[in-house]
Design a protein around this motif. Sequence first.
Motif, PDB file in Angstrom:
ATOM      1  N   ASP A 321       0.877  -1.170   0.000  1.00 23.56           N
ATOM      2  CA  ASP A 321       0.000   0.000   0.000  1.00 23.56           C
ATOM      3  C   ASP A 321       0.915   1.220   0.000  1.00 23.56           C
ATOM      4  O   ASP A 321       1.545   1.524   1.005  1.00 23.56           O
ATOM      5  N   LYS A 322       1.005   1.899  -1.139  1.00 22.93           N
ATOM      6  CA  LYS A 322       1.974   2.989  -1.295  1.00 22.93           C
ATOM      7  C   LYS A 322       1.747   4.093  -0.278  1.00 22.93           C
ATOM      8  O   LYS A 322       2.707   4.643   0.281  1.00 22.93           O
ATOM      9  N   ARG A 323       0.508   4.446  -0.024  1.00 21.04           N
ATOM     10  CA  ARG A 323       0.230   5.530   0.922  1.00 21.04           C
ATOM     11  C   ARG A 323       0.717   5.170   2.323  1.00 21.04           C
ATOM     12  O   ARG A 323       1.391   5.973   2.988  1.00 21.04           O
ATOM     13  N   ILE A 324       0.403   3.969   2.770  1.00 17.90           N
ATOM     14  CA  ILE A 324       0.829   3.550   4.107  1.00 17.90           C
ATOM     15  C   ILE A 324       2.346   3.374   4.154  1.00 17.90           C
ATOM     16  O   ILE A 324       3.001   3.737   5.140  1.00 17.90           O
ATOM     17  N   SER A 325       2.912   2.846   3.091  1.00 16.08           N
ATOM     18  CA  SER A 325       4.362   2.674   3.050  1.00 16.08           C
ATOM     19  C   SER A 325       5.075   4.012   3.172  1.00 16.08           C
ATOM     20  O   SER A 325       6.089   4.141   3.874  1.00 16.08           O
ATOM     21  N   ASP A 326       4.551   5.047   2.505  1.00 14.57           N
ATOM     22  CA  ASP A 326       5.135   6.388   2.613  1.00 14.57           C
ATOM     23  C   ASP A 326       5.025   6.923   4.039  1.00 14.57           C
ATOM     24  O   ASP A 326       5.931   7.616   4.527  1.00 14.57           O
ATOM     25  N   GLN A 327       3.926   6.619   4.705  1.00 15.53           N
ATOM     26  CA  GLN A 327       3.764   7.052   6.103  1.00 15.53           C
ATOM     27  C   GLN A 327       4.823   6.406   6.989  1.00 15.53           C
ATOM     28  O   GLN A 327       5.376   7.056   7.887  1.00 15.53           O
ATOM     29  N   ILE A 328       5.096   5.140   6.750  1.00 15.31           N
ATOM     30  CA  ILE A 328       6.115   4.434   7.530  1.00 15.31           C
ATOM     31  C   ILE A 328       7.476   5.074   7.302  1.00 15.31           C
ATOM     32  O   ILE A 328       8.219   5.342   8.252  1.00 15.31           O
ATOM     33  N   ASP A 329       7.819   5.319   6.042  1.00 11.57           N
ATOM     34  CA  ASP A 329       9.112   5.936   5.744  1.00 11.57           C
ATOM     35  C   ASP A 329       9.247   7.292   6.419  1.00 11.57           C
ATOM     36  O   ASP A 329      10.323   7.643   6.929  1.00 11.57           O
ATOM     37  N   ASN A 330       8.172   8.067   6.412  1.00 11.31           N
ATOM     38  CA  ASN A 330       8.236   9.378   7.053  1.00 11.31           C
ATOM     39  C   ASN A 330       8.492   9.245   8.541  1.00 11.31           C
ATOM     40  O   ASN A 330       9.286  10.006   9.129  1.00 11.31           O
ATOM     41  N   LYS A 331       7.844   8.253   9.169  1.00  9.87           N
ATOM     42  CA  LYS A 331       7.958   8.084  10.615  1.00  9.87           C
ATOM     43  C   LYS A 331       9.329   7.579  11.033  1.00  9.87           C
ATOM     44  O   LYS A 331       9.921   8.076  11.993  1.00  9.87           O
ATOM     45  N   ILE A 332       9.827   6.571  10.325  1.00  9.06           N
ATOM     46  CA  ILE A 332      11.047   5.926  10.818  1.00  9.06           C
ATOM     47  C   ILE A 332      12.298   6.298  10.044  1.00  9.06           C
ATOM     48  O   ILE A 332      13.397   5.895  10.434  1.00  9.06           O
ATOM     49  N   VAL A 333      12.150   7.093   8.993  1.00  7.94           N
ATOM     50  CA  VAL A 333      13.327   7.531   8.247  1.00  7.94           C
ATOM     51  C   VAL A 333      13.425   9.054   8.242  1.00  7.94           C
ATOM     52  O   VAL A 333      14.346   9.635   8.813  1.00  7.94           O
ATOM     53  N   TYR A 334      12.471   9.724   7.612  1.00  2.96           N
ATOM     54  CA  TYR A 334      12.627  11.155   7.367  1.00  2.96           C
ATOM     55  C   TYR A 334      12.506  11.997   8.633  1.00  2.96           C
ATOM     56  O   TYR A 334      13.252  12.977   8.808  1.00  2.96           O
ATOM     57  N   GLU A 335      11.578  11.650   9.536  1.00  2.00           N
ATOM     58  CA  GLU A 335      11.520  12.378  10.806  1.00  2.00           C
ATOM     59  C   GLU A 335      12.826  12.206  11.577  1.00  2.00           C
ATOM     60  O   GLU A 335      13.310  13.147  12.215  1.00  2.00           O
ATOM     61  N   ARG A 336      13.389  11.036  11.506  1.00  2.00           N
ATOM     62  CA  ARG A 336      14.638  10.783  12.218  1.00  2.00           C
ATOM     63  C   ARG A 336      15.804  11.507  11.546  1.00  2.00           C
ATOM     64  O   ARG A 336      16.722  11.979  12.219  1.00  2.00           O
ATOM     65  N   ASN A 337      15.788  11.605  10.208  1.00  2.00           N
ATOM     66  CA  ASN A 337      16.819  12.379   9.528  1.00  2.00           C
ATOM     67  C   ASN A 337      16.851  13.810  10.048  1.00  2.00           C
ATOM     68  O   ASN A 337      17.923  14.376  10.316  1.00  2.00           O
ATOM     69  N   ARG A 338      15.657  14.406  10.176  1.00  2.00           N
ATOM     70  CA  ARG A 338      15.595  15.788  10.667  1.00  2.00           C
ATOM     71  C   ARG A 338      16.086  15.878  12.116  1.00  2.00           C
ATOM     72  O   ARG A 338      16.759  16.848  12.493  1.00  2.00           O
ATOM     73  N   ARG A 339      15.744  14.883  12.900  1.00  2.21           N
ATOM     74  CA  ARG A 339      16.210  14.873  14.296  1.00  2.21           C
ATOM     75  C   ARG A 339      17.728  14.714  14.358  1.00  2.21           C
ATOM     76  O   ARG A 339      18.398  15.368  15.161  1.00  2.21           O
ATOM     77  N   PHE A 340      18.262  13.849  13.503  1.00  7.19           N
ATOM     78  CA  PHE A 340      19.715  13.666  13.469  1.00  7.19           C
ATOM     79  C   PHE A 340      20.422  14.990  13.175  1.00  7.19           C
ATOM     80  O   PHE A 340      21.393  15.357  13.847  1.00  7.19           O
ATOM     81  N   VAL A 341      19.946  15.696  12.161  1.00  4.13           N
ATOM     82  CA  VAL A 341      20.606  16.939  11.760  1.00  4.13           C
ATOM     83  C   VAL A 341      20.469  18.000  12.847  1.00  4.13           C
ATOM     84  O   VAL A 341      21.431  18.726  13.146  1.00  4.13           O
ATOM     85  N   SER A 342      19.314  18.090  13.460  1.00  2.00           N
ATOM     86  CA  SER A 342      19.144  19.068  14.553  1.00  2.00           C
ATOM     87  C   SER A 342      20.136  18.801  15.673  1.00  2.00           C
ATOM     88  O   SER A 342      20.740  19.735  16.232  1.00  2.00           O
TER      89      SER A 342
END
Length: 383
Positions: A321-342
């Motif tokens: 499910d592309k929509r749900i898969s994108d939500q997962i990536d945002n939660k466990i990848v992209y949000e964490r990327n922003r936290r890492f950089v901060s």
Amino acid sequence: MPDGVAARRFTRRLRDGGRNAAFARRWAARALTGAALFGVCSVFHLSAGPVGVAHAAGAAANAPSQAGRPAMPVPNLPAPPRATLPGFNPPPAAPGTTASGPVQTQPARMPFYVATRGTTTIYVLGTLHVGDPADYPPKQPFRAPILGALAASPTLALELSPDELLVSQDDVSRYGVCRRDCLPGLLPDPLWRKLAYRLRGNPAALDEIKKMRPWLASLVVETYDSLSAGLQTEYGTEAQLQNVYIRTRGKIVGLETLSQQMRAFTGLSLAQQREMLAQDLVQTPAENVDDVRTLHRLWRVGDADAIAAWQAAKSETLARDKRISDQIDNKIVYERNRRFVSRMLLIAAPNKPVFVAIGALHLGGRKGVLQLLRQHGFVVDAG
């Protein structure tokens, strides 16, 4: 031995001499980004207790379906017998000699970048949480620029600090394991039957996985497939980095807290957890093993954007499910990327370089750490 006593003894051993750690994202950066792994275990054996559990998590970190997700220590499970790994062919042993003498191995190139803004420098290394002994030759485990950057940095920043890694298994068990067999009731029947078929040759593992929530069951499946790729968690990048770093420095910090990392999983909805597990079961174990090896080859070449492009294409293939898969990536990848950089920006200071080591799939792409650093005014060059 009580877990607390074992942890304290292990901590003392780390202070006395080498430190083996590694962590992970789902396939290639997964939770090849999250919890670090300690100890040594064989490729096909998940040893009892926290040490073996952590190693299993490191292996799971490098599974293409889950790249970039935090690696969590999974509860101890029986190792998969080789006979239950359809299509598995162990990789050929690297030759140790040639007609002209011993093979002179070179360290893997690895994705390594230097980010500068004025007199502030952040070194960024993309890690792989399992590896091969040939990746880290004993006389020179890393390329000279990486060793030089490590020696010049007063601080080594990992995804999670070693202290928090020691206690991470308790939280994983608390939030990921049920008191009863809950997994069959949390999954649609076709998905449960597919998982049961995958573990048909390992009934002990199947009995244990029934007590897990879907996100943790997903980690277990990835662990088995990743360990089958012929790579070893003791040769994960974080473990090898720390072996070098603690001899000359010693200040190692985390870019996120254990609670933040745990929320990357526990904050997922049931639909998102089901999608995670479904992605793990799209391919055969042999196909998943091939993906792990492909990722390993790309990591050795050292191009973060090439790794990110490969991962993006793989995600498109595996998503149910592309929509749900994108939500997962945002939660466990992209949000964490922003936290890492901060967190990097808080640690970094003029004339005090910081050496950052995080899962390789967090680096490249338009939402990756390297691009986020550029948006904060840094010039990023390949090291």
